[in-house]
Design a protein around this motif. Sequence first.
Motif, short mmCIF file in Angstrom:
data_model
loop_
_atom_site.label_atom_id
_atom_site.label_comp_id
_atom_site.label_asym_id
_atom_site.label_seq_id
_atom_site.Cartn_x
_atom_site.Cartn_y
_atom_site.Cartn_z
N THR A 94 0.85 -1.19 0.00
CA THR A 94 0.00 0.00 0.00
C THR A 94 0.88 1.23 0.00
OG1 THR A 94 -0.14 0.35 2.40
CG2 THR A 94 -1.66 -1.27 1.44
N CYS A 107 -2.09 8.06 -3.68
CA CYS A 107 -3.42 8.67 -3.72
C CYS A 107 -4.19 8.54 -2.40
CB CYS A 107 -4.24 8.06 -4.86
SG CYS A 107 -3.50 8.35 -6.49
N ILE A 108 -4.23 7.34 -1.85
CA ILE A 108 -4.97 7.14 -0.60
C ILE A 108 -4.30 7.91 0.54
CG2 ILE A 108 -5.64 5.42 1.12
CD1 ILE A 108 -6.14 3.47 -1.11
N ARG A 112 -7.41 10.39 -1.06
CA ARG A 112 -8.47 9.74 -1.85
C ARG A 112 -9.24 8.80 -0.94
NH1 ARG A 112 -8.25 7.10 -7.93
NH2 ARG A 112 -10.33 6.17 -7.86
N ASP A 114 -11.65 6.53 -1.71
CA ASP A 114 -12.12 5.24 -2.21
C ASP A 114 -10.93 4.45 -2.70
OD1 ASP A 114 -12.14 6.97 -4.87
OD2 ASP A 114 -12.19 4.86 -5.47
N SER A 115 -11.04 3.13 -2.58
CA SER A 115 -9.94 2.25 -3.02
C SER A 115 -10.44 1.20 -4.00
CB SER A 115 -9.31 1.55 -1.80
OG SER A 115 -10.27 0.79 -1.10
N TYR A 116 -11.57 1.47 -4.64
CA TYR A 116 -12.11 0.52 -5.60
C TYR A 116 -11.12 0.23 -6.73
CZ TYR A 116 -16.53 1.79 -3.34
OH TYR A 116 -17.53 2.02 -2.43
N TYR A 117 -10.34 1.22 -7.09
CA TYR A 117 -9.45 1.07 -8.25
C TYR A 117 -8.38 0.00 -8.07
CZ TYR A 117 -6.18 3.96 -5.53
OH TYR A 117 -5.34 4.45 -4.57
N VAL A 118 -8.11 -0.41 -6.83
CA VAL A 118 -7.09 -1.44 -6.62
C VAL A 118 -7.66 -2.85 -6.73
CG1 VAL A 118 -5.79 0.10 -5.11
CG2 VAL A 118 -7.34 -1.59 -4.10
N CYS A 294 -2.22 6.15 -9.79
CA CYS A 294 -2.10 5.85 -8.37
C CYS A 294 -1.35 4.53 -8.19
CB CYS A 294 -3.49 5.71 -7.73
SG CYS A 294 -4.50 7.20 -7.73
#
Length: 310
Positions: A94, A107-108, A112, A114-118, A294
């Motif tokens: 991470t 990004c997180i 950011r 939300d972590s949907y992109y991972v 990200c």
Amino acid sequence: MGWTKSARRKLSLPIITAILCTFLAFIFLLYPERVNTILRFKPNCPKRISADDRALGSDSIDNPADDSFDFDPDECSVAHGKWVFNTSIKPLYTDRTCPYIDKQYSCIKNGRNDSYYVHWEWQPDDCILPRFNPEIALRKLKGKRLIWGEFENGEEGYEELDTAVSYRVALRTWANWIDSTINPQKTRVFFTTMSPSHQKNKEWGNINGIRCFNETRPVMKKGHWGSGSNREMMKVVASVMRRMKVPVTVLNITQLSEYRIDAHTSIYGELQGKLLTDEQRADPLHFADCIHWCLPGVPDTWNQLLFAYL
């Protein structure tokens, strides 16, 4: 100054090296293995269980791919497929635990929420892409050298050229160097295609959006291609590679990355070495970064492609 300034249409020969730094993500020279290009698509790929058979919904799955699958680069085009939302995917790192990630891509950590992109997994249409295993990758690379390629045009003067023409000149110079210098019995060459940007939200149908800002899902339309990638340059790559004497494995990351409008750093990165201010974040039209990615994120899938071809 934001990210909205466009590149010039004309490029001079002395900056050809800069062009390559933009469009060639990496060149890996390794010891002997049979190499192939993955730009060519073969329809007789080994079949896998359909993702639809394992789907909870139209874009989510219960079970990850079978890691024991024997990946055959001769029989699989990894460039053709789709992104599937898989909650079982857990990143190997991470941006909070890995000290080597630059703030630009954290990004997180930068806010950011939300972590949907991972959790999106790239699934080729007719084969299974093996999961990236860092321990196995390191074993395969043990005793081998990793060399970054660099060259100069060597001319003091310059000439105004169209972008695609400049790219062809640069790529031919690189190809000539490879053919004249590299022994394919001792080294292996990888070439990565361009990483796309996503500046025009209307291209993926979000007429009320602001570039890549607040996008949380990939584009689902098969074969989506925006103006952030240059088809002419992709044709140049294929044309130059076909004429080379030394075999080159082309890692075609462009098409699969074209779908990922959701995975850019957007307002959660840096500008000129500093995190965006609250005022700048409130102005995504001028300050959203829709070029960089990200981390963890899409570049990890690029590593997964390399791992599959090692």
